[in-house]
Design an enzyme around this catalytic site. Structure first.
Site, mmCIF file in Angstrom:
data_model
loop_
_atom_site.group_PDB
_atom_site.id
_atom_site.type_symbol
_atom_site.label_atom_id
_atom_site.label_comp_id
_atom_site.label_asym_id
_atom_site.label_seq_id
_atom_site.Cartn_x
_atom_site.Cartn_y
_atom_site.Cartn_z
ATOM 1 N N GLU A 1 -17.144 -42.755 -3.510
ATOM 2 C CA GLU A 1 -16.883 -43.978 -2.271
ATOM 3 C C GLU A 1 -17.707 -45.137 -2.427
ATOM 4 O O GLU A 1 -17.330 -46.231 -1.961
ATOM 5 C CB GLU A 1 -16.255 -43.217 -1.059
ATOM 6 C CG GLU A 1 -15.282 -42.290 -1.022
ATOM 7 C CD GLU A 1 -14.969 -41.964 0.227
ATOM 8 O OE1 GLU A 1 -14.979 -42.374 1.253
ATOM 9 O OE2 GLU A 1 -14.514 -40.608 0.445
ATOM 10 N N ARG B 1 -10.894 -31.719 1.876
ATOM 11 C CA ARG B 1 -10.405 -32.916 3.007
ATOM 12 C C ARG B 1 -9.480 -32.325 4.139
ATOM 13 O O ARG B 1 -9.220 -33.153 4.805
ATOM 14 C CB ARG B 1 -10.078 -34.307 2.341
ATOM 15 C CG ARG B 1 -11.367 -35.128 2.709
ATOM 16 C CD ARG B 1 -11.609 -35.689 3.920
ATOM 17 N NE ARG B 1 -12.517 -36.813 3.901
ATOM 18 C CZ ARG B 1 -13.500 -37.171 4.853
ATOM 19 N NH1 ARG B 1 -13.813 -36.138 5.738
ATOM 20 N NH2 ARG B 1 -14.513 -38.083 4.751
ATOM 21 N N GLU C 1 -12.501 -35.042 10.808
ATOM 22 C CA GLU C 1 -12.150 -36.093 10.100
ATOM 23 C C GLU C 1 -11.417 -35.545 8.887
ATOM 24 O O GLU C 1 -12.056 -35.458 7.842
ATOM 25 C CB GLU C 1 -13.255 -37.120 9.932
ATOM 26 C CG GLU C 1 -12.961 -38.410 9.194
ATOM 27 C CD GLU C 1 -13.943 -39.414 8.845
ATOM 28 O OE1 GLU C 1 -13.800 -40.347 8.859
ATOM 29 O OE2 GLU C 1 -14.666 -38.589 7.947
ATOM 30 N N GLU D 1 -23.553 -43.028 8.133
ATOM 31 C CA GLU D 1 -23.080 -41.906 7.441
ATOM 32 C C GLU D 1 -23.302 -41.789 6.081
ATOM 33 O O GLU D 1 -23.138 -42.769 5.310
ATOM 34 C CB GLU D 1 -21.528 -41.976 7.640
ATOM 35 C CG GLU D 1 -20.909 -40.677 7.228
ATOM 36 C CD GLU D 1 -19.225 -40.658 7.298
ATOM 37 O OE1 GLU D 1 -18.903 -41.736 7.536
ATOM 38 O OE2 GLU D 1 -18.776 -39.544 7.432
HETATM 39 C C1 LER Z 1 -15.661 -41.939 6.869
HETATM 40 O O1 LER Z 1 -15.981 -41.397 7.990
HETATM 41 C C2 LER Z 1 -15.703 -41.257 5.596
HETATM 42 O O2 LER Z 1 -16.134 -40.106 5.784
HETATM 43 C C3 LER Z 1 -15.024 -41.800 4.468
HETATM 44 O O3 LER Z 1 -15.115 -40.917 3.509
HETATM 45 C C4 LER Z 1 -13.889 -42.448 4.797
HETATM 46 O O4 LER Z 1 -13.433 -43.183 3.803
HETATM 47 MN MN MN Z 2 -16.803 -39.123 7.631
#
Ligand code: LER
Ligand code: MN
Length: 270
Positions: free
Chosen positions: A158, A217, A246, A152
């Site tokens: 992050e 989000r 998500e 991903e």
């Molecule tokens: C995981 O799929 C993701 O998108 C991250 O931002 C979760 O911390």
């Molecule tokens: Mn994700």
């Protein structure tokens, strides 16, 4: 395109997992809401009651699309770029457990946070090399088990390693496994990509999985992303995989799950 919903037994207040609680109860709830699949997020896959999950899925005409592995990093600190080779080895072993479970459930395995970060950018190649080595090891097992793994692209706040589609495609090329696919997430793309449609086009047939969340989000429709245009781009590349929601469980987890499917189903078939 099939719709899936992120579920976990427990998750942090600000983790983008929609339904939290009993896996089987949430599988039933997701099915009743019209989802085709669930995405199971779990730290240690050995804790899952696979038979019960399989039985519940069968009885409710729903499947497991994907296994999310990020808790291996957020809870246990396992990553493919750790300076400590023992930690990297443990991270590989954890993903191998996920691959075993994924084979039984006929699901894909997501590698998001567990691919790690580069702690010192001056030694980027060294850390990238650690990750490529770990990926090559897990992909050999994934190929033997017939399991698809996705990597991903995650935004810069992050991780500093594989932030966008272009970097994801380059990384996949370096690992060199046909079972390794690109995974995009609209929340991260909103931060990293210049043009979401162009990036989706660039991903093309290498695209293996998609996460949907709005710019904040929350569920699609709660922010400012143009999901009609994103769905158009996915249709253009003939993407026929899963879109997994998500999103943050706000204002409530039930409402987030309901609004996600309502707002996107309407756009797929108005
Ligand atoms: C995981 O799929 C993701 O998108 C991250 O931002 C979760 O911390
Ligand atoms: Mn994700």
């Amino acid at each position: 395109m099939k719709l899936s919903l992120a579920i976990a037994k427990e998750a942090g207040e600000n983790a983008p997992i929609v339904l939290r609680g009993s896996y089987t109860e949430n599988i039933v709830i997701a099915s009743k809401m019209g989802y085709d699949a669930v995405e199971i997020h779990v730290n240690d896959p050995k804790t899952l009651d696979i038979e019960k999950i399989q039985k519940t899925c069968k009885e409710n005409n729903i499947v497991v699309s994907t296994i999310g592995t990020g808790m291996g990093y957020t809870i246990d600190g396992l990553s493919f770029t750790d300076s400590d080779s023992n930690i990297r080895q443990k991270a590989v072993e954890r993903i191998l457990e996920h691959i075993k479970v994924a084979k039984v459930l006929d699901a894909m395995v997501i590698i998001g946070s567990m691919r790690g970060k580069v702690p010192n950018v001056e030694e980027y190649e060294k850390y990238e090399g650690y990750s490529i080595y770990c990926f090559k090891t897990v992909m050999e097992h994934a190929e033997n088990h017939g399991v698809i793994v996705t990597v991903e692209a995650i935004n810069r706040y992050e991780t500093n390693f594989i932030n966008n589609v272009n970097q994801g495609l380059e990384f996949i090329e370096k690992v060199g496994s046909g079972n390794l696919k690109l995974h995009i997430d609209t929340f991260h793309m909103n931060i990293e990509e210049k043009d979401l449609k162009e990036s989706i086009k660039m991903a093309g047939t290498t695209l293996g999985h998609v996460h949907f969340a709005d710019s904040n989000r929350w569920y699609p429709g709660a922010g400012h992303l143009d999901f009609a245009s994103i769905l158009g781009a996915l249709k253009d590349i003939k993407y026929d995989g899963y879109i997994a929601f998500e999103c943050l469980p706000f204002p409530t987890q039930t409402e987030a799950a309901k609004k996600s499917i309502e707002n996107i189903k309407y756009l797929i078939a108005p």
